[in-house]
Design a protein around this motif. Sequence first.
Motif, PDB file in Angstrom:
ATOM      1  N   CYS A  91      37.650  55.225 122.262  1.00  0.00           N
ATOM      2  CA  CYS A  91      38.030  53.899 122.979  1.00  0.00           C
ATOM      3  C   CYS A  91      39.680  54.731 122.022  1.00  0.00           C
ATOM      4  O   CYS A  91      39.464  55.607 120.851  1.00  0.00           O
ATOM      5  N   LYS A  92      40.730  53.833 122.526  1.00  0.00           N
ATOM      6  CA  LYS A  92      42.126  53.979 121.623  1.00  0.00           C
ATOM      7  C   LYS A  92      42.396  53.401 120.345  1.00  0.00           C
ATOM      8  O   LYS A  92      42.802  53.749 119.394  1.00  0.00           O
ATOM      9  N   ASP A  93      42.027  52.474 120.650  1.00  0.00           N
ATOM     10  CA  ASP A  93      42.283  50.793 118.785  1.00  0.00           C
ATOM     11  C   ASP A  93      41.128  50.335 119.184  1.00  0.00           C
ATOM     12  O   ASP A  93      40.312  49.821 119.918  1.00  0.00           O
ATOM     13  N   SER A  94      41.204  49.837 118.062  1.00  0.00           N
ATOM     14  CA  SER A  94      39.307  48.933 117.517  1.00  0.00           C
ATOM     15  C   SER A  94      39.559  47.201 118.192  1.00  0.00           C
ATOM     16  O   SER A  94      38.293  47.615 118.640  1.00  0.00           O
ATOM     17  N   GLY A  95      40.729  47.195 118.144  1.00  0.00           N
ATOM     18  CA  GLY A  95      40.995  45.804 119.045  1.00  0.00           C
ATOM     19  C   GLY A  95      41.191  45.613 120.250  1.00  0.00           C
ATOM     20  O   GLY A  95      42.650  46.777 119.495  1.00  0.00           O
ATOM     21  N   SER A 150      31.587  47.514 114.441  1.00  0.00           N
ATOM     22  CA  SER A 150      30.237  46.927 115.162  1.00  0.00           C
ATOM     23  C   SER A 150      30.243  47.352 116.678  1.00  0.00           C
ATOM     24  O   SER A 150      29.395  47.525 117.305  1.00  0.00           O
ATOM     25  N   ARG A 151      31.542  46.164 117.289  1.00  0.00           N
ATOM     26  CA  ARG A 151      31.266  46.664 118.968  1.00  0.00           C
ATOM     27  C   ARG A 151      32.157  48.078 118.823  1.00  0.00           C
ATOM     28  O   ARG A 151      31.531  48.938 119.998  1.00  0.00           O
ATOM     29  N   MET A 152      32.673  49.303 118.061  1.00  0.00           N
ATOM     30  CA  MET A 152      32.985  50.975 118.708  1.00  0.00           C
ATOM     31  C   MET A 152      31.892  51.172 118.479  1.00  0.00           C
ATOM     32  O   MET A 152      31.746  52.284 119.117  1.00  0.00           O
ATOM     33  N   VAL A 153      30.588  51.080 117.752  1.00  0.00           N
ATOM     34  CA  VAL A 153      29.892  52.050 117.464  1.00  0.00           C
ATOM     35  C   VAL A 153      28.486  51.531 117.683  1.00  0.00           C
ATOM     36  O   VAL A 153      27.873  52.036 118.335  1.00  0.00           O
ATOM     37  N   ILE A 179      36.315  57.745 113.705  1.00  0.00           N
ATOM     38  CA  ILE A 179      35.097  56.401 114.282  1.00  0.00           C
ATOM     39  C   ILE A 179      35.636  56.695 115.954  1.00  0.00           C
ATOM     40  O   ILE A 179      35.053  56.269 117.211  1.00  0.00           O
ATOM     41  N   LYS A 180      36.932  56.130 116.403  1.00  0.00           N
ATOM     42  CA  LYS A 180      37.409  55.390 117.587  1.00  0.00           C
ATOM     43  C   LYS A 180      36.741  57.376 119.087  1.00  0.00           C
ATOM     44  O   LYS A 180      37.105  56.747 120.109  1.00  0.00           O
ATOM     45  N   ARG A 181      37.132  57.810 117.941  1.00  0.00           N
ATOM     46  CA  ARG A 181      37.304  59.215 119.045  1.00  0.00           C
ATOM     47  C   ARG A 181      35.435  59.767 119.285  1.00  0.00           C
ATOM     48  O   ARG A 181      35.469  59.722 120.569  1.00  0.00           O
TER      49      ARG A 181
END
Length: 277
Positions: free
Chosen positions: A241-245, A44-47, A235-237
């Motif tokens: 971001c490089k990592d989800s957390g 949810s943070r990534m999106v 999703i990360k691209r």
Amino acid sequence: MKKQRVLAAAVMTPVAIAIVLLLPTHWLAGVFAVTLLLALWELSRMVGVEHTIGRVAYLAGNAAIMAWLAWFGLPGLGLVIVLLGVMFWLLVCLWLLRFDFASGDGAGPRLLKLLAGSLAVIPAWVALGILHAGNPGEPALVGPGWALLVLAMIWASDTGAYFTGMRFGRRKLSPRISPNKTWEGFWGGMALSVAVGLAVAPFLGVGLAQLPAMALLAAAVCVAAVIGDLFESLIKRHAGCKDSGTLIPGHGGVYDRLDSVLAALPVAVLVKAVLGL
């Protein structure tokens, strides 16, 4: 970073094995549910869900679905959910071919990715429960043994791909989504996954005549694991971001550790059922 990665894996792996083998299915389901909700929090943070209330509501909705399934699920509903999960991952294959699909910052792409997160998580949660519970009349440890074997095949796929790709990797598997992945790594991961499946098969009562089916199951698990990994990379691209957390030292976030598992578990349950293993 590599030292942190090794140390974290050295701690997480025996803990995961103990949880799968020692906990009853309903307790395992609870632990796995919490872990999956942590992964959805990261998603949810990534999106781009910025407000805590929105992220909590998203987690609460998924937790409510899991609770309903645990308490009121109808007989046979689990396999239906697993099938829906496999169908979702087939659609993800098309998504991976369209890198820019849902890549924007608007409400539409955000909602689509949140829905995708739920469609990945719920079937995986159900699938692990089905594997772990086993079939009526089986010895007590057969179900947990199958659950651990599928996880081991996923880990073997990731490990084999990493080391084979690092040593022999030349041809990029998906350069725009995950530049480090290679076809050589893919085949190395599949080889190790199949080897693990065949080595453990006799301990789960799989006869000699069923070994080709076990090899096919391991190959399907490997393919699904790669698709799950690529989807999170996509999703990360999109998110940049490089990592989800940062929860797991050297490994990134919880979703980073579960991306392969989410796709492979429902595929494993379906293929296992179809092959009669």
